[in-house]
Enzyme design. Sequence first.
Site, PDB file in Angstrom:
ATOM      1  N   HIS A   1      40.686  44.483  35.434  1.00 21.99           N
ATOM      2  CA  HIS A   1      40.629  43.180  36.106  1.00 21.99           C
ATOM      3  C   HIS A   1      41.720  43.071  37.173  1.00 21.99           C
ATOM      4  CE1 HIS A   1      37.517  42.076  33.377  1.00 21.99           C
ATOM      5  NE2 HIS A   1      38.316  42.053  32.327  1.00 21.99           N
TER       6      HIS A   1
ATOM      7  N   ASP B   1      31.738  45.809  32.139  1.00 23.05           N
ATOM      8  CA  ASP B   1      32.452  44.930  31.220  1.00 23.05           C
ATOM      9  C   ASP B   1      31.527  44.193  30.246  1.00 23.05           C
ATOM     10  OD1 ASP B   1      34.183  43.180  29.991  1.00 23.05           O
ATOM     11  OD2 ASP B   1      35.093  42.404  31.803  1.00 23.05           O
TER      12      ASP B   1
END
Length: 452
Positions: free
Chosen positions: A279, A330
């Site tokens: 991220h 993800d």
Amino acid sequence: MTSTRWLAEYAWLPERAAPTPEVLIETVNGRITAVTPLSPGGPPDAGVDVLADAVRLPGLTLPGLANAHSHAFHRALRGHTHGGRGDFWSWRDQMYAVTARLNPDSYLALARAVYAEMALAGITCVGEFHYLHHGAGGTPYDDPNAMSAALVEAAAHAGIRLTLLDTCYLTATVDGQPLTGSQLRFGDGDALRWADRVSAFTPDGRHARLGAAIHSVRAVPAEQLATVAGWAHRRDAPLHVHLSEQPAENDACRAVHGRTPTGLLADHGVLGPATTAVHATHPTSGDVGLLGESRTGVCLCPTTERDLADGIGPARRMADAGIPLSLGSDSHAVIDPFEEARAVELDERLRTRKRGHFAPAELLHAASAAGHAALGWTDAGRIAVGGRADLVTVRLDSVRTAGVAPAGVWFAAGAADVTQVVVDGRVLVRDGHHLTVDVPQELADAIAEVAP
Ligand SMILES: N=CN[C@@H](CCC(=O)O)C(=O)O
């Protein structure tokens, strides 16, 4: 000995800004042994039909694509949370509800289908950020690595390579609140016990390798970060960590430790070339400097980051600081490496109101070689002699890709345009169909077992 000659209408070769037409790729026992561009001038051995036995690959052939960040079980949430209100934290409660229904058998079935869905999208290698280790209430299974073994087996069934990033998850908050409820299944007590459990696990099969992960600065107390990092460093294994996905994590870390999550990781020896920060959506300028100086990688997950209302990570700024960028799906709201890659460029456009931040070859690199490197497979992700024979062919004649310049696939193609996938020299997907898994049916069955 298994040898094959593939004739790609176009192939994207390393360090090239655009695809090369007519490339002969020779593979022996799962390795690329020769790469010969034939145009202009035709075959090198003029007068002999040296191509008669070559397998034609119409369209554009890419190297195998790597999905550097996966939570396989999140796939069960697709379409169940996306119309909802709330924020990241309320989504997390819904996500936790799925964990309660998973055991080694149901996780094997779900992950097998999810990894096969990835194969259909051209993904030949996945990094599974795995923290659902134990049974109800945190009681270990008879085999404390039963869930890990299920994931390794799932990848073998689906035919893709896996790096199992065994994740240390000990506390609920940065200030050390204990795990409760669903989170109890994630915990090993302390980092030494985490290391003992992981050290006892040897993935079965040449398709899998082991790495480590620190879930986040919320989940591993500062004084135990070095234990996890040391475990990975001693084994030369990849180390991943969720970093600054939400501003609240930065705020809490500053309040408790007087520094950002990146600063805390730097202080405890977590950053470095074998580390990937997942991220990095809200880094400060100082954080970007620390990540770049240490050559820590960043895995962007744009389709999840938009779905969870995380924000937009400063991708160009991070790349300019020398940070290798990779990509992950993800939460699997979407499994489409093309969508993930173009989002890196398009999100920058939204932020800056300017176009043209990432060249197509940079997007390819993030989706292939950089992702493989982040997962410890440094011999994959390039169509080059000596590399693994992973070949992903994208059609250029679908309603999405007809008339598109081959380099434009990153802005035009989708997972549905992948026609053939070869992993380690073996055909896994042909004509858009997985050869051993009925993907839609298995997804439906597995999700029916565990969906909220
Ligand atoms: N995209 C985020 N996934 C995280 C969310 C949980 C957390 O950060 O606490 C995950 O599954 O671990």
